[in-house]
Each structure stands twice: as structure tokens, then as C-alpha cells.
Design an enzyme around this catalytic site. Sequence first.
Site, mmCIF file in Angstrom:
data_model
loop_
_atom_site.group_PDB
_atom_site.id
_atom_site.type_symbol
_atom_site.label_atom_id
_atom_site.label_comp_id
_atom_site.label_asym_id
_atom_site.label_seq_id
_atom_site.Cartn_x
_atom_site.Cartn_y
_atom_site.Cartn_z
ATOM 1 N N LYS A 235 0.748 -1.218 0.168
ATOM 2 C CA LYS A 235 -0.164 -0.086 -0.186
ATOM 3 C C LYS A 235 0.919 1.437 -0.034
ATOM 4 O O LYS A 235 0.508 2.286 -0.571
ATOM 5 C CB LYS A 235 -1.035 -0.024 1.276
ATOM 6 N N ASP B 104 -9.784 2.641 2.114
ATOM 7 C CA ASP B 104 -9.901 2.063 3.651
ATOM 8 C C ASP B 104 -10.498 3.114 4.693
ATOM 9 O O ASP B 104 -11.502 2.691 5.673
ATOM 10 C CB ASP B 104 -8.685 1.802 4.169
ATOM 11 N N ALA C 129 -0.890 1.034 15.067
ATOM 12 C CA ALA C 129 -0.185 2.368 14.457
ATOM 13 C C ALA C 129 0.307 2.100 12.987
ATOM 14 O O ALA C 129 1.106 2.597 12.704
ATOM 15 C CB ALA C 129 0.946 2.806 15.493
HETATM 16 P P1 ATR Z 1 -1.126 -3.038 8.944
HETATM 17 O O1 ATR Z 1 -0.298 -2.226 7.823
HETATM 18 O O2 ATR Z 1 -1.780 -3.778 8.554
HETATM 19 O O3 ATR Z 1 -1.704 -1.870 10.040
HETATM 20 P P2 ATR Z 1 1.384 -3.003 10.265
HETATM 21 O O4 ATR Z 1 2.147 -1.873 9.878
HETATM 22 O O5 ATR Z 1 2.354 -4.385 10.378
HETATM 23 O O6 ATR Z 1 0.307 -3.688 9.537
HETATM 24 O O7 ATR Z 1 0.943 -2.851 11.939
HETATM 25 C C1 ATR Z 1 0.743 -3.808 12.790
HETATM 26 C C2 ATR Z 1 0.186 -3.206 14.027
HETATM 27 O O8 ATR Z 1 -0.154 -4.263 14.925
HETATM 28 C C3 ATR Z 1 1.055 -2.447 14.721
HETATM 29 O O9 ATR Z 1 0.531 -1.420 15.389
HETATM 30 C C4 ATR Z 1 1.745 -3.277 15.839
HETATM 31 O O10 ATR Z 1 2.373 -3.004 16.947
HETATM 32 P P3 ATR Z 1 3.871 -2.432 17.049
HETATM 33 O O11 ATR Z 1 3.847 -1.118 16.306
HETATM 34 O O12 ATR Z 1 4.147 -2.559 18.425
HETATM 35 O O13 ATR Z 1 4.657 -3.613 16.175
HETATM 36 C C5 ATR Z 1 0.506 -4.358 15.959
HETATM 37 N N1 ATR Z 1 0.787 -5.575 16.634
HETATM 38 C C6 ATR Z 1 1.108 -6.898 15.871
HETATM 39 N N2 ATR Z 1 1.466 -7.656 16.705
HETATM 40 C C7 ATR Z 1 1.007 -7.431 18.051
HETATM 41 C C8 ATR Z 1 0.899 -7.765 19.331
HETATM 42 N N3 ATR Z 1 1.130 -9.314 19.362
HETATM 43 N N4 ATR Z 1 0.547 -7.075 20.475
HETATM 44 C C9 ATR Z 1 -0.082 -5.854 20.249
HETATM 45 N N5 ATR Z 1 0.182 -5.099 18.942
HETATM 46 C C10 ATR Z 1 0.827 -6.027 18.030
#
Ligand code: ATR
Length: 310
Positions: A68, A104, A149
Site C-alpha cells: 500500500k 479504507d 499504529a
Molecule cells: P498494518 O499496515 O496492517 O496496520 P503493520 O504496519 O504491520 O500492519 O502494523 C501492525 C500493528 O499491529 C502495529 O500497531 C503493531 O504494533 P507495533 O507497532 O508495536 O509493532 C500491532 N501488533 C502486531 N502484533 C501485535 C501484538 N502481538 N500485540 C500488540 N500489537 C501488535
Amino acid sequence: MPGLAVIGHPVAHSRSPDMQTAALSDLGLAGEWTYGAIDVAPEDFEATIAELSAAGEYAGVNITVPHKEAALTMADEASEGARAIGAANTLSFREALIVADNTDAGGLLRSLPESLGMFAAEGEGPVVLLDAGGPDAEIATRRALVLGAGGAARAAIWALASGGEGLAEADEEGRGDEAPRELWIPAFEVDVWNRTTERGAAVAAELGAEFVAEPDPADYALIVNTTAVGLGGEDAFAHLPLTADSFEPDQVVLDMVYTEEPSALLAAAAAAGATTVDGLEMLVQQGALSMRIWTGEEPSIEAMRTAVRR
Ligand code: ATR
């Protein structure tokens, strides 16, 4: 024969081809338009988009994980939302131009229940979301909590904080002959929580939200989970700042994770009497907005819902 497709990596399990083909069929365009899936590795993404745009056979594509952000950088023109969010999920190929949108954001607002909005016009027809402005009435600002985030969170924060200002236009005609019921979802005051504080604080500051380290769920009219927690079967309540009894009957809880069964988060919210919205409803709404951008027609949300939940 204009082609459409979803591009991702992996993409084999995407529900978009079935959903968008159902939308095309309902519009009577299935003989003319096609919608497929193309798996493209990150290193081949730019070249693939350049080829599709130049070949003239494709009208546009939906973009999903992990492309994206790259999609936005390929665009000659981009909507205000796509630029603010920093990512595009919809590209349109217009002559030599690549135009980027992010549906989105609008899809999220459109998947919210009527209880979060105000009706600007009470017709008999379908609900049409106004993209800006609403009834001339004072209402207290409601608060929304966005968990995460990443890219999905950025779209959610921007959409909720802007209240749809600058989003793809609603179809004034609506579907059918009945006057649409115009719904306005006022902007929210948005708080952001993220596992990694620095990332959450940076995203919040950039998009006009506040970072909160320890949110009190009771403060919010709307709670949106954009994290992947729950997708791999993790215990949502062990990873997110929520417990199974965090929810209240007057709340709306949206979980972007989509699984066959309702997620543990949505099951707990529903048990507390809250209104729940799942990731499939958001998928339908963002897909409908993309379809409208490419074809100029308003696809049937019902036909798309049926296809996606099959
Ligand atoms: P997307 O673009 O789909 O939103 P991403 O950029 O990989 O995907 O973001 C994933 C989000 O899920 C992030 O906010 C991540 O938290 P971090 O910034 O701390 O990595 C969160 N996330 C993924 N696994 C997690 C977990 N086990 N517990 C809490 N937050 C999680």
C-alpha cells in the site's frame, strides 16, 4: 474489456475477487469487466504497476499487504486522504496517469452504525454517507480509541479525526428511485494506543490524535482494533489494553481482523450489549468505494456482503 484485480503478496486467500465479481455481476458489467488476483513480490511491484498502467487493458487495481505504501509512491495523482494516510489501496489507470485513492478510510466510516451519526435528510431509500458537513446542530464531540499504529491504523485515525472531509463523494442519486437517507458521521476526538510507544506517539502526532499509554475503555464511544492481534489465534486480551468486561452497551467496537467466527474481542463486546462491526463489513465498504471510482456506478452492498460471507 477493462480488467481489475487485487495485487498483494500473498493474495491467494483474498476475498476481493469473489466480492468484486459479485459487484460487477449485480451492475450488469460482468460480461464486460473482469476482476482477478495478481500475486506480486515486493521487488516486482513497481515494474508490474508500470506495465499494467501502460498496457491499457486494466482500468485499475486494489492494493493490499504489503504494497500500500509503494502504491502511493507510484502515483501521478493522489487523493487528499491517500496522501495524509501515506498509503493507497486503490489505483486507477487513466490514459498515462496513475491515480491513487485510499478507500479504507471511507470504508471504515461507511461501516459504522447509524447510531454514531446524525441524519441530515430522512428519505425512504438507502443510507448515503455525507462526506462533509451535516445538520446544523450542536453535538458533543465523541471520542474514539484506535489500537495500533500501522497502515490500517493511519487510515482509521485520519478518517475518524476528519469525519470524512475530503473523502470520495457519496452518490447523490443513491440506488433506486427513493430519496437517500443522508447520514453524517461527525469527526471524533481520536486517541491512539500502540504496543510500541514511540511508533504510536509519532503516528498520533502526525495525524492530529493523542497517544495514550493506558486508555480507559469506558471513555470511548468507538473502539477500533487495527492490530493483527487475534488473526493468529492470540489472546486479544493478553496483548491489547482491554479486558473481556471492558465494553458497554452504548459503545461501538470495530475489529478489522477477520476470521470465520467472530473474534474474541467482538464476542466480548457483543456479550456486553455493544454494537459490533467486523473486518468483512469494512472490506465490503472499501471495495464498494473502489468499484465506484473505477466504474462510476454504485454497486450493491448486499450482493457484495453475500459474496464475502459465503
Ligand atoms: P498494518 O499496515 O496492517 O496496520 P503493520 O504496519 O504491520 O500492519 O502494523 C501492525 C500493528 O499491529 C502495529 O500497531 C503493531 O504494533 P507495533 O507497532 O508495536 O509493532 C500491532 N501488533 C502486531 N502484533 C501485535 C501484538 N502481538 N500485540 C500488540 N500489537 C501488535
